[in-house]
Motif scaffolding. Structure first.
Motif, PDB file in Angstrom:
ATOM      1  N   PHE A   1       0.792  -1.225   0.000  1.00 13.80           N
ATOM      2  CA  PHE A   1       0.000   0.000   0.000  1.00 13.80           C
ATOM      3  C   PHE A   1       0.830   1.285   0.000  1.00 13.80           C
ATOM      4  CE2 PHE A   1      -3.525   2.482   2.117  1.00 13.80           C
ATOM      5  CZ  PHE A   1      -4.317   2.463   1.000  1.00 13.80           C
ATOM      6  N   ALA A   2       1.611   1.500   1.050  1.00 18.10           N
ATOM      7  CA  ALA A   2       2.336   2.769   1.160  1.00 18.10           C
ATOM      8  C   ALA A   2       3.459   2.881   0.134  1.00 18.10           C
ATOM      9  CB  ALA A   2       2.894   2.910   2.575  1.00 18.10           C
ATOM     10  N   SER A   3       4.105   1.755  -0.189  1.00 19.63           N
ATOM     11  CA  SER A   3       5.290   1.823  -1.045  1.00 19.63           C
ATOM     12  C   SER A   3       4.964   2.084  -2.503  1.00 19.63           C
ATOM     13  CB  SER A   3       6.080   0.522  -0.925  1.00 19.63           C
ATOM     14  OG  SER A   3       5.267  -0.569  -1.308  1.00 19.63           O
ATOM     15  N   THR A   4       3.749   1.733  -2.939  1.00 23.02           N
ATOM     16  CA  THR A   4       3.435   1.868  -4.368  1.00 23.02           C
ATOM     17  C   THR A   4       2.456   2.993  -4.647  1.00 23.02           C
ATOM     18  OG1 THR A   4       1.610   0.297  -4.201  1.00 23.02           O
ATOM     19  CG2 THR A   4       3.781  -0.605  -4.752  1.00 23.02           C
ATOM     20  N   ARG A   5       2.150   3.800  -3.639  1.00 25.82           N
ATOM     21  CA  ARG A   5       1.119   4.813  -3.821  1.00 25.82           C
ATOM     22  C   ARG A   5       1.679   6.211  -3.568  1.00 25.82           C
ATOM     23  NH1 ARG A   5      -3.050   5.053   0.837  1.00 25.82           N
ATOM     24  NH2 ARG A   5      -1.272   6.207   1.614  1.00 25.82           N
ATOM     25  N   GLN A   6       1.457   7.104  -4.508  1.00 28.20           N
ATOM     26  CA  GLN A   6       1.852   8.507  -4.362  1.00 28.20           C
ATOM     27  C   GLN A   6       0.589   9.335  -4.080  1.00 28.20           C
ATOM     28  OE1 GLN A   6       4.932  10.076  -4.609  1.00 28.20           O
ATOM     29  NE2 GLN A   6       5.859   8.041  -4.638  1.00 28.20           N
ATOM     30  N   VAL A   7       0.637  10.157  -3.032  1.00 32.95           N
ATOM     31  CA  VAL A   7      -0.517  10.997  -2.698  1.00 32.95           C
ATOM     32  C   VAL A   7      -0.177  12.453  -2.987  1.00 32.95           C
ATOM     33  CG1 VAL A   7      -2.145  11.685  -0.908  1.00 32.95           C
ATOM     34  CG2 VAL A   7      -1.184   9.379  -0.871  1.00 32.95           C
TER      35      VAL A   7
ATOM     36  N   PHE B   1     -19.475  15.129  15.582  1.00 30.73           N
ATOM     37  CA  PHE B   1     -18.225  14.807  16.283  1.00 30.73           C
ATOM     38  C   PHE B   1     -17.424  13.744  15.545  1.00 30.73           C
ATOM     39  CE2 PHE B   1     -21.185  11.715  18.010  1.00 30.73           C
ATOM     40  CZ  PHE B   1     -20.420  10.566  18.140  1.00 30.73           C
ATOM     41  N   ARG B   2     -18.065  13.028  14.613  1.00 36.24           N
ATOM     42  CA  ARG B   2     -17.342  12.012  13.824  1.00 36.24           C
ATOM     43  C   ARG B   2     -16.807  12.566  12.504  1.00 36.24           C
ATOM     44  NH1 ARG B   2     -21.830   8.972  15.667  1.00 36.24           N
ATOM     45  NH2 ARG B   2     -21.246   7.248  17.034  1.00 36.24           N
ATOM     46  N   ALA B   3     -16.915  13.871  12.272  1.00 34.47           N
ATOM     47  CA  ALA B   3     -16.583  14.438  10.961  1.00 34.47           C
ATOM     48  C   ALA B   3     -15.156  14.098  10.529  1.00 34.47           C
ATOM     49  CB  ALA B   3     -16.792  15.951  10.980  1.00 34.47           C
ATOM     50  N   ARG B   4     -14.190  14.245  11.429  1.00 35.37           N
ATOM     51  CA  ARG B   4     -12.785  13.944  11.073  1.00 35.37           C
ATOM     52  C   ARG B   4     -12.615  12.461  10.755  1.00 35.37           C
ATOM     53  NH1 ARG B   4      -8.396  16.789  13.786  1.00 35.37           N
ATOM     54  NH2 ARG B   4      -7.955  14.860  14.906  1.00 35.37           N
ATOM     55  N   GLU B   5     -13.223  11.617  11.591  1.00 32.03           N
ATOM     56  CA  GLU B   5     -13.127  10.168  11.391  1.00 32.03           C
ATOM     57  C   GLU B   5     -13.734   9.762  10.041  1.00 32.03           C
ATOM     58  OE1 GLU B   5     -14.905   6.109  13.477  1.00 32.03           O
ATOM     59  OE2 GLU B   5     -14.970   7.995  14.584  1.00 32.03           O
ATOM     60  N   LYS B   6     -14.915  10.313   9.725  1.00 35.13           N
ATOM     61  CA  LYS B   6     -15.596   9.956   8.469  1.00 35.13           C
ATOM     62  C   LYS B   6     -14.802  10.424   7.257  1.00 35.13           C
ATOM     63  CE  LYS B   6     -20.339  10.279  10.272  1.00 35.13           C
ATOM     64  NZ  LYS B   6     -21.585  11.059  10.191  1.00 35.13           N
ATOM     65  N   ALA B   7     -14.289  11.675   7.320  1.00 38.26           N
ATOM     66  CA  ALA B   7     -13.562  12.238   6.172  1.00 38.26           C
ATOM     67  C   ALA B   7     -12.280  11.468   5.908  1.00 38.26           C
ATOM     68  CB  ALA B   7     -13.253  13.720   6.416  1.00 38.26           C
ATOM     69  N   LEU B   8     -11.527  11.145   6.966  1.00 38.11           N
ATOM     70  CA  LEU B   8     -10.269  10.428   6.782  1.00 38.11           C
ATOM     71  C   LEU B   8     -10.518   8.982   6.318  1.00 38.11           C
ATOM     72  CD1 LEU B   8      -7.196  10.456   6.993  1.00 38.11           C
ATOM     73  CD2 LEU B   8      -7.419   9.770   9.396  1.00 38.11           C
ATOM     74  N   ALA B   9     -11.515   8.332   6.910  1.00 38.93           N
ATOM     75  CA  ALA B   9     -11.836   6.960   6.501  1.00 38.93           C
ATOM     76  C   ALA B   9     -12.244   6.920   5.033  1.00 38.93           C
ATOM     77  CB  ALA B   9     -12.956   6.397   7.376  1.00 38.93           C
ATOM     78  N   LEU B  10     -13.043   7.895   4.624  1.00 34.96           N
ATOM     79  CA  LEU B  10     -13.480   7.965   3.218  1.00 34.96           C
ATOM     80  C   LEU B  10     -12.285   8.165   2.290  1.00 34.96           C
ATOM     81  CD1 LEU B  10     -15.951   7.952   1.387  1.00 34.96           C
ATOM     82  CD2 LEU B  10     -16.199  10.395   1.788  1.00 34.96           C
ATOM     83  N   ALA B  11     -11.389   9.074   2.674  1.00 35.07           N
ATOM     84  CA  ALA B  11     -10.190   9.327   1.856  1.00 35.07           C
ATOM     85  C   ALA B  11      -9.359   8.051   1.716  1.00 35.07           C
ATOM     86  CB  ALA B  11      -9.351  10.436   2.488  1.00 35.07           C
ATOM     87  N   LEU B  12      -9.186   7.328   2.817  1.00 31.46           N
ATOM     88  CA  LEU B  12      -8.371   6.107   2.783  1.00 31.46           C
ATOM     89  C   LEU B  12      -9.057   4.983   2.008  1.00 31.46           C
ATOM     90  CD1 LEU B  12      -6.979   6.160   6.406  1.00 31.46           C
ATOM     91  CD2 LEU B  12      -5.608   6.071   4.340  1.00 31.46           C
ATOM     92  N   GLN B  13     -10.369   4.882   2.162  1.00 31.77           N
ATOM     93  CA  GLN B  13     -11.097   3.834   1.436  1.00 31.77           C
ATOM     94  C   GLN B  13     -11.002   4.051  -0.077  1.00 31.77           C
ATOM     95  OE1 GLN B  13     -12.756   1.074   2.418  1.00 31.77           O
ATOM     96  NE2 GLN B  13     -12.417   1.314   4.605  1.00 31.77           N
ATOM     97  N   ILE B  14     -11.150   5.300  -0.517  1.00 30.33           N
ATOM     98  CA  ILE B  14     -11.092   5.578  -1.960  1.00 30.33           C
ATOM     99  C   ILE B  14      -9.649   5.501  -2.455  1.00 30.33           C
ATOM    100  CG2 ILE B  14     -11.548   7.315  -3.752  1.00 30.33           C
ATOM    101  CD1 ILE B  14     -13.894   8.193  -1.775  1.00 30.33           C
ATOM    102  N   ALA B  15      -8.709   6.024  -1.653  1.00 31.74           N
ATOM    103  CA  ALA B  15      -7.293   5.929  -2.025  1.00 31.74           C
ATOM    104  C   ALA B  15      -6.886   4.471  -2.184  1.00 31.74           C
ATOM    105  CB  ALA B  15      -6.430   6.606  -0.963  1.00 31.74           C
ATOM    106  N   GLY B  16      -7.474   3.598  -1.360  1.00 31.76           N
ATOM    107  CA  GLY B  16      -7.120   2.182  -1.379  1.00 31.76           C
ATOM    108  C   GLY B  16      -7.563   1.448  -2.632  1.00 31.76           C
ATOM    109  N   ARG B  17      -8.386   2.072  -3.448  1.00 29.44           N
ATOM    110  CA  ARG B  17      -8.794   1.448  -4.720  1.00 29.44           C
ATOM    111  C   ARG B  17      -7.699   1.579  -5.777  1.00 29.44           C
ATOM    112  NH1 ARG B  17     -11.442  -1.276  -1.949  1.00 29.44           N
ATOM    113  NH2 ARG B  17     -12.308  -0.019  -0.291  1.00 29.44           N
ATOM    114  N   SER B  18      -6.765   2.511  -5.557  1.00 29.25           N
ATOM    115  CA  SER B  18      -5.720   2.791  -6.555  1.00 29.25           C
ATOM    116  C   SER B  18      -4.494   1.922  -6.318  1.00 29.25           C
ATOM    117  CB  SER B  18      -5.327   4.269  -6.465  1.00 29.25           C
ATOM    118  OG  SER B  18      -4.228   4.541  -7.292  1.00 29.25           O
ATOM    119  N   GLY B  19      -3.898   1.439  -7.419  1.00 33.72           N
ATOM    120  CA  GLY B  19      -2.628   0.724  -7.322  1.00 33.72           C
ATOM    121  C   GLY B  19      -2.730  -0.684  -6.809  1.00 33.72           C
TER     122      GLY B  19
END
Length: 616
Positions: A289-295, A469-487
């Motif tokens: 995951f981390a080694s093959t992905r550029q953000v 109160f979950r706004a940060r958790e939801k936004a970061l989880a969403l970013a990671l879930q979608i980022a995880g589709r790449s590569g």
């Protein structure tokens, strides 16, 4: 005249208290019956025998062959009490059993599963606990672990429920289950035909089907000898019902695990703070995951910028595919008058209507009211009304203009309404018949995309800025879930459009650090350290709402200080489908104290939402 027996009976799916009926034979608790109510015959469940009442009872019309098991009655009573519904509403979630001798058909797998040392270690950890969390990065091999533990359960003669989010019913998971377990596994969800549902129930009753995969409703099927419940993508909010009974299937799975001695495994690449704090957790890291992905990050709110177009162009030139996440379906979120600043709102709901240009219509996503797109402002008659916030359909149009030869798919609830459409779109994308897929949160739901070179994420700041109160958790989880589709195969890139890049940069490669920091921030204020309850009052007359609110607040005072009234007043969305909406938010360290307060406030106008996930 023969002997008469009297019973307390719950009407299925009705917000009624149990009613009294009589019958000429003794019946067991859980008997499935038909009863007369007014001039109609209604399905119902016998709860318990009662002494002869002082009033005349109607006779039970028919006793059916099927019945509700003791665990179903106990579960329904818990749901009714804890989540504030009628027991008949809770029982309507269940499918009854049929009296039978289910043959034990031995299971032998027709496919082998080779686990890596890390996967074996995670599996051993999960097997050593009755309930546990599998915190596994995207691509780390969670599914193989699930399949291996499911296989062991079947070999021990147990049955399995595999829960997935509603729109996470992917063709890929169906294929994997069928390949590994053959006819032992079946899907269950609301979009199955009546005939297919009957076929699945018949398969369960005959002992052939031993694994059921599906959304939260799969939890209530009449599985014999249930030994394992897996809750995949446990962070997903669709496990919480948005209508009565407002139960959370994930929490209910854990409750059933304790009550029925069933192993429960929760899994996610971005686990909820609640699960991470409360359950024994095993960490499974990704292999690539981390080694093959550029953000990459670019400043912006919700626009198709030149930077995004250039990144997509480079991706297409490499013969790779791209996905673009947009928080809003249709063309735009709303229309605003440039002259007076008014938004075009739904006449029945206090919300802006969304533009659907292909239908030349404005549509309310709350009550579904639609009207033609106006040529002038309804408030001031101004001629300049323009849209704000980009939507999926507009992104598709912008990309089609930028890349006229590209094949572009739309992946949202407007374009995908059936399971067949979902399968067709994913099959076309994975066969590289589509170059770009544009979608809403449906993109993040665990689908298997084979060759995505770029994930573009637009509009995350809207999620980050929500009053939740979950706004940060939801936004970061969403970013990671979608980022995880790449590569998934080879290198991948992620482009996030945001004005809050520092927040995402800090945690994109270390979600566990975020969870630890967030736990510290929520201490003494919010879950998982406090329990919340929301009482929602709605009525077509606003004065009735306000009067009910005052009376409920007065009643709640007697429960202080074991509960705290955090706030009350008009809901953020003050009107839906012609009804005004007011709410009260309660907080306590004790779930029992909240349940007592909730149940004291039962009222036809009051909707109880225990452990709420929505505050609008």
């Amino acid at each position: 005249m023969g002997e008469k027996y009297f019973y307390s009976v719950a009407l299925l799916g009705v917000a009624h208290n149990p009613l009294g009926y009589e019958y000429h034979l003794p019946l067991s608790a859980g008997a499935f019956v038909d009863v007369p109510l007014h001039s109609k015959i209604k399905p119902a469940v016998v709860l318990e025998p009662t002494p002869k009442p002082s009033f005349t009872c109607k006779m039970i019309s028919e006793v059916k062959e099927s019945f509700f098991a003791p665990w179903q009655l106990e579960c329904a009573r818990f749901i009714a009490s804890f989540y504030g519904s009628a027991i008949g509403e809770a029982l309507a979630l269940m499918i009854p059993y049929i009296a039978k001798d289910t043959p034990k058909i031995p299971f032998k797998s027709n496919a082998s599963l080779a686990l890596s040392p890390a996967q074996k270690e995670a599996k051993n950890f999960l097997n050593s606990h009755k309930s546990a969390l599998l915190f596994g990065d995207t691509g780390s091999g969670k599914t193989e672990i699930y399949l291996s533990i499911m296989q062991e359960a079947l070999e021990e003669g147990k049955s399995v429920v595999f829960l997935m989010p509603e729109i996470g019913l992917t063709p890929q998971m169906q294929t994997r289950l069928e390949r590994h377990f053959g006819p032992r596994a079946a899907l269950w969800h609301s979009k199955l035909t009546k005939k297919r549902k009957e076929s699945v129930i018949e398969g369960i009753n005959s002992g052939i089907i031993r694994i059921i995969a599906g959304p939260r409703s799969a939890l209530f099927l009449p599985m014999e000898n249930l030994g394992l419940i897996v809750v995949d993508e446990e962070h997903d909010e669709s496990y919480k019902s948005s209508s009565r009974p407002r139960y959370n299937a994930k929490d209910l799975a854990l409750w059933l695990g304790k009550k029925r001695d069933i192993k429960v495994i929760l899994g996610s690449a971005t686990p909820s703070l609640q699960a991470y704090e409360k359950l024994p957790t095993v960490r499974l890291r990704g292999t690539y995951f981390a080694s093959t992905r550029q953000v990459y990050f670019e400043a912006g709110l919700h626009e198709m910028s030149e930077g995004i177009i250039k990144h997509i162009q480079k991706t297409l030139q490499k013969d790779r595919q791209a996905i673009v996440f947009v928080p809003t379906r249709a063309h735009f979120k709303s229309l605003i008058c440039r002259d007076c600043g008014a938004r075009v709102e739904c006449p029945y709901c206090a919300v802006s209507m969304s533009v659907h240009r292909h239908q030349n219509a404005l549509r309310c996503h709350y009550c579904n009211f639609a009207q033609p797109i106006p040529k002038e402002c309804p408030s001031c008659g101004g001629k300049t009304i323009e849209a704000n916030r980009i939507g999926t359909a507009q992104v598709v149009e912008a990309l089609q203009e930028a890349f006229p030869k590209a094949k572009i798919g739309q992946f949202d609830r407007d374009a995908i309404k059936t399971e067949r459409q979902l399968k067709t779109l994913l099959k076309a994308f994975n066969a590289k018949e589509l170059d770009i897929l544009v979608g809403t949160q449906m993109l993040s739901k665990g689908h298997d995309y084979h060759d995505i070179g770029l994930s573009v994420i637009i509009g995350l700041d809207a999620q980050l800025g929500m009053a939740d109160f979950r706004a940060r958790e939801k936004a970061l989880a969403l970013a990671l879930q979608i980022a995880g589709r790449s590569g998934r195969k080879g290198e991948g890139e992620v482009l996030i459009q945001t004005y809050n890049s520092e927040f995402f940069k800090a945690y994109m490669d270390d979600y566990e650090s975020f969870l630890k920091d967030e736990l510290f921030a929520r201490q003494g204020l919010y879950p998982p350290f406090m329990r919340l309850s929301r009482l929602l009052i709605s009525h077509k007359d606003e004065l009735t709402c306000k009067d009910t609110l005052s009376r409920i607040l007065a009643k709640l005072k007697q429960f202080e200080p074991s509960i705290e009234i955090v706030g009350s007043g008009a809901a953020d969305i003050g009107k839906i489908a012609g009804k005004y909406r007011y709410h009260i938010l309660l907080r306590s360290t004790s779930a029992k104290a909240l349940v007592r307060a909730n149940n004291a406030c039962r009222n036809p106008l009051v909707e109880i939402d225990m452990d709420p996930l929505s505050f609008s």
